[in-house]
Design a protein around this motif. Structure first.
Motif, PDB file in Angstrom:
ATOM      1  N   PRO A  51       0.837  -1.208   0.000  1.00 16.45           N
ATOM      2  CA  PRO A  51       0.000   0.000   0.000  1.00 16.45           C
ATOM      3  C   PRO A  51       0.873   1.261   0.000  1.00 16.45           C
ATOM      4  O   PRO A  51       1.896   1.332   0.672  1.00 16.45           O
ATOM      5  CB  PRO A  51      -0.791  -0.135   1.306  1.00 16.45           C
ATOM      6  CG  PRO A  51      -0.923  -1.625   1.487  1.00 16.45           C
ATOM      7  CD  PRO A  51       0.433  -2.155   1.041  1.00 16.45           C
ATOM      8  N   GLY A  52       0.460   2.244  -0.795  1.00 19.26           N
ATOM      9  CA  GLY A  52       1.218   3.482  -0.943  1.00 19.26           C
ATOM     10  C   GLY A  52       2.172   3.459  -2.131  1.00 19.26           C
ATOM     11  O   GLY A  52       2.783   4.458  -2.470  1.00 19.26           O
ATOM     12  N   ARG A  53       2.316   2.290  -2.774  1.00 19.06           N
ATOM     13  CA  ARG A  53       3.209   2.141  -3.933  1.00 19.06           C
ATOM     14  C   ARG A  53       2.450   1.433  -5.050  1.00 19.06           C
ATOM     15  O   ARG A  53       1.500   0.708  -4.799  1.00 19.06           O
ATOM     16  CB  ARG A  53       4.456   1.370  -3.535  1.00 19.06           C
ATOM     17  CG  ARG A  53       5.253   2.090  -2.434  1.00 19.06           C
ATOM     18  CD  ARG A  53       6.508   1.362  -2.044  1.00 19.06           C
ATOM     19  NE  ARG A  53       7.609   1.517  -2.980  1.00 19.06           N
ATOM     20  CZ  ARG A  53       8.403   2.586  -3.054  1.00 19.06           C
ATOM     21  NH1 ARG A  53       8.210   3.601  -2.275  1.00 19.06           N
ATOM     22  NH2 ARG A  53       9.394   2.617  -3.920  1.00 19.06           N
ATOM     23  N   TYR A  54       2.911   1.618  -6.286  1.00 22.81           N
ATOM     24  CA  TYR A  54       2.223   1.019  -7.440  1.00 22.81           C
ATOM     25  C   TYR A  54       3.225   0.682  -8.543  1.00 22.81           C
ATOM     26  O   TYR A  54       4.335   1.193  -8.578  1.00 22.81           O
ATOM     27  CB  TYR A  54       1.162   1.985  -7.987  1.00 22.81           C
ATOM     28  CG  TYR A  54       1.770   3.168  -8.690  1.00 22.81           C
ATOM     29  CD1 TYR A  54       1.835   3.209 -10.081  1.00 22.81           C
ATOM     30  CD2 TYR A  54       2.307   4.241  -7.972  1.00 22.81           C
ATOM     31  CE1 TYR A  54       2.416   4.288 -10.732  1.00 22.81           C
ATOM     32  CE2 TYR A  54       2.883   5.325  -8.627  1.00 22.81           C
ATOM     33  CZ  TYR A  54       2.936   5.340  -9.998  1.00 22.81           C
ATOM     34  OH  TYR A  54       3.510   6.403 -10.639  1.00 22.81           O
ATOM     35  N   GLU A  67       2.519   9.822  -5.464  1.00 21.94           N
ATOM     36  CA  GLU A  67       2.997  11.181  -5.226  1.00 21.94           C
ATOM     37  C   GLU A  67       2.195  11.806  -4.084  1.00 21.94           C
ATOM     38  O   GLU A  67       1.106  11.320  -3.746  1.00 21.94           O
ATOM     39  CB  GLU A  67       2.899  12.025  -6.487  1.00 21.94           C
ATOM     40  CG  GLU A  67       1.487  12.219  -7.000  1.00 21.94           C
ATOM     41  CD  GLU A  67       1.446  12.963  -8.326  1.00 21.94           C
ATOM     42  OE1 GLU A  67       0.574  13.834  -8.458  1.00 21.94           O
ATOM     43  OE2 GLU A  67       2.254  12.673  -9.201  1.00 21.94           O
ATOM     44  N   GLN A  68       2.735  12.859  -3.480  1.00 24.73           N
ATOM     45  CA  GLN A  68       2.024  13.522  -2.398  1.00 24.73           C
ATOM     46  C   GLN A  68       0.679  14.006  -2.911  1.00 24.73           C
ATOM     47  O   GLN A  68       0.581  14.546  -4.005  1.00 24.73           O
ATOM     48  CB  GLN A  68       2.823  14.693  -1.843  1.00 24.73           C
ATOM     49  CG  GLN A  68       2.148  15.293  -0.629  1.00 24.73           C
ATOM     50  CD  GLN A  68       3.028  16.264   0.124  1.00 24.73           C
ATOM     51  OE1 GLN A  68       4.157  16.514  -0.246  1.00 24.73           O
ATOM     52  NE2 GLN A  68       2.489  16.805   1.189  1.00 24.73           N
ATOM     53  N   GLY A  69      -0.370  13.759  -2.127  1.00 28.55           N
ATOM     54  CA  GLY A  69      -1.732  14.119  -2.528  1.00 28.55           C
ATOM     55  C   GLY A  69      -2.482  12.969  -3.176  1.00 28.55           C
ATOM     56  O   GLY A  69      -3.630  13.103  -3.568  1.00 28.55           O
ATOM     57  N   ALA A  70      -1.825  11.809  -3.311  1.00 25.61           N
ATOM     58  CA  ALA A  70      -2.459  10.612  -3.877  1.00 25.61           C
ATOM     59  C   ALA A  70      -2.141   9.428  -2.977  1.00 25.61           C
ATOM     60  O   ALA A  70      -1.188   9.462  -2.196  1.00 25.61           O
ATOM     61  CB  ALA A  70      -1.959  10.356  -5.288  1.00 25.61           C
ATOM     62  N   HIS A  71      -2.939   8.379  -3.071  1.00 27.99           N
ATOM     63  CA  HIS A  71      -2.763   7.222  -2.191  1.00 27.99           C
ATOM     64  C   HIS A  71      -3.272   5.946  -2.841  1.00 27.99           C
ATOM     65  O   HIS A  71      -3.986   5.993  -3.838  1.00 27.99           O
ATOM     66  CB  HIS A  71      -3.537   7.445  -0.892  1.00 27.99           C
ATOM     67  CG  HIS A  71      -5.021   7.263  -1.070  1.00 27.99           C
ATOM     68  ND1 HIS A  71      -5.813   8.135  -1.781  1.00 27.99           N
ATOM     69  CD2 HIS A  71      -5.847   6.280  -0.669  1.00 27.99           C
ATOM     70  CE1 HIS A  71      -7.063   7.705  -1.790  1.00 27.99           C
ATOM     71  NE2 HIS A  71      -7.113   6.576  -1.127  1.00 27.99           N
ATOM     72  N   THR A  72      -2.920   4.809  -2.252  1.00 26.12           N
ATOM     73  CA  THR A  72      -3.541   3.531  -2.560  1.00 26.12           C
ATOM     74  C   THR A  72      -3.436   2.649  -1.325  1.00 26.12           C
ATOM     75  O   THR A  72      -2.346   2.414  -0.821  1.00 26.12           O
ATOM     76  CB  THR A  72      -2.948   2.821  -3.793  1.00 26.12           C
ATOM     77  OG1 THR A  72      -3.637   1.572  -3.960  1.00 26.12           O
ATOM     78  CG2 THR A  72      -1.465   2.569  -3.680  1.00 26.12           C
ATOM     79  N   ASN A  96      -3.132   6.036   2.767  1.00 30.46           N
ATOM     80  CA  ASN A  96      -4.418   6.700   2.986  1.00 30.46           C
ATOM     81  C   ASN A  96      -4.236   8.215   3.030  1.00 30.46           C
ATOM     82  O   ASN A  96      -3.147   8.708   3.281  1.00 30.46           O
ATOM     83  CB  ASN A  96      -5.050   6.230   4.305  1.00 30.46           C
ATOM     84  CG  ASN A  96      -5.420   4.774   4.261  1.00 30.46           C
ATOM     85  OD1 ASN A  96      -6.225   4.363   3.445  1.00 30.46           O
ATOM     86  ND2 ASN A  96      -4.801   3.984   5.112  1.00 30.46           N
ATOM     87  N   CYS A  97      -5.330   8.929   2.839  1.00 28.28           N
ATOM     88  CA  CYS A  97      -5.332  10.387   2.919  1.00 28.28           C
ATOM     89  C   CYS A  97      -5.609  10.773   4.369  1.00 28.28           C
ATOM     90  O   CYS A  97      -6.752  10.730   4.805  1.00 28.28           O
ATOM     91  CB  CYS A  97      -6.403  10.962   1.997  1.00 28.28           C
ATOM     92  SG  CYS A  97      -6.190  10.483   0.274  1.00 28.28           S
ATOM     93  N   THR A  98      -4.563  11.093   5.109  1.00 30.00           N
ATOM     94  CA  THR A  98      -4.719  11.402   6.535  1.00 30.00           C
ATOM     95  C   THR A  98      -4.083  12.745   6.884  1.00 30.00           C
ATOM     96  O   THR A  98      -3.558  12.925   7.975  1.00 30.00           O
ATOM     97  CB  THR A  98      -4.115  10.293   7.409  1.00 30.00           C
ATOM     98  OG1 THR A  98      -2.746  10.132   7.045  1.00 30.00           O
ATOM     99  CG2 THR A  98      -4.864   8.989   7.261  1.00 30.00           C
ATOM    100  N   ALA A  99      -4.120  13.673   5.965  1.00 27.50           N
ATOM    101  CA  ALA A  99      -3.641  15.029   6.201  1.00 27.50           C
ATOM    102  C   ALA A  99      -4.628  15.970   5.507  1.00 27.50           C
ATOM    103  O   ALA A  99      -5.496  15.520   4.759  1.00 27.50           O
ATOM    104  CB  ALA A  99      -2.233  15.211   5.647  1.00 27.50           C
TER     105      ALA A  99
END
Length: 184
Positions: A51-54, A67-72, A96-99
């Protein structure tokens, strides 16, 4: 396994990065599928991106961070999803988007039920927490909803400053600089 022997060769060679072989006596190696990778030579399987990588392509030796502002949040992702404003990520490689974007702060106490009641279900958040607006006097940066929980005042202009968590405007006119002010 992890090797192959070409038709013109009697010796085995290790599969290169991004490829694998999970059978004996193979004549070639297979490329890892999108969302998976093989980082070393001689791989017998491909690992899923965390998670967080693709990995958007096939035959890759590693996964790229979102990239910052995106997630998986998923294993084996082939792409990342842009966070829905006002959420964002604190850094690249987030699951996750936690900011929150400027003008909001992350409140970890807000439950999913509260988010749904507020109409935040579109934010696709996992677990507790959500973005809550800063007090209007904070200039876009805060650690809570109250006017004394500001963390920066720079967006309010050159003469705003932070005092005991509150943004205040200086009474000094813009033509004065600290070097010109004299105390008599």
């Amino acid at each position: 396994m992890g090797t192959y022997s070409g038709s013109a060769s009697s010796s085995c060679s290790a599969c290169e990065s991004g490829k694998y072989n999970d059978v004996t006596e193979a004549s070639s190696c297979s490329a890892c599928a999108a969302g998976r990778y093989a980082s070393g030579f001689g791989s017998t399987f491909c690992q899923p991106c965390v998670p967080g990588r693709y990995a958007s392509g096939t035959g890759l030796a590693g996964c790229a961070p979102c990239e910052q502002g995106a997630h998986t949040p998923f294993l084996g992702s082939v792409s990342c999803t842009t966070c829905v404003s006002p959420t964002t990520t604190a850094s690249a490689g987030a699951a996750n988007c936690t900011a929150c974007v400027s003008g909001y702060y992350w409140d970890p106490r807000i439950t999913k039920k509260q988010r749904d009641k507020r109409g935040d279900s579109k934010l696709e958040l996992v677990g507790a927490g959500s973005c809550t607006p800063c007090h209007s006097t904070c200039g876009g940066a805060c650690k809570g909803p109250l006017e004394n929980q500001c963390t920066r005042c720079d967006s309010l202009g050159a003469h705003a400053y932070l005092r005991e968590g509150k943004c205040e405007r200086s009474a000094v006119e813009s033509r004065h600089t600290p070097a010109r002010i004299r105390i008599r």
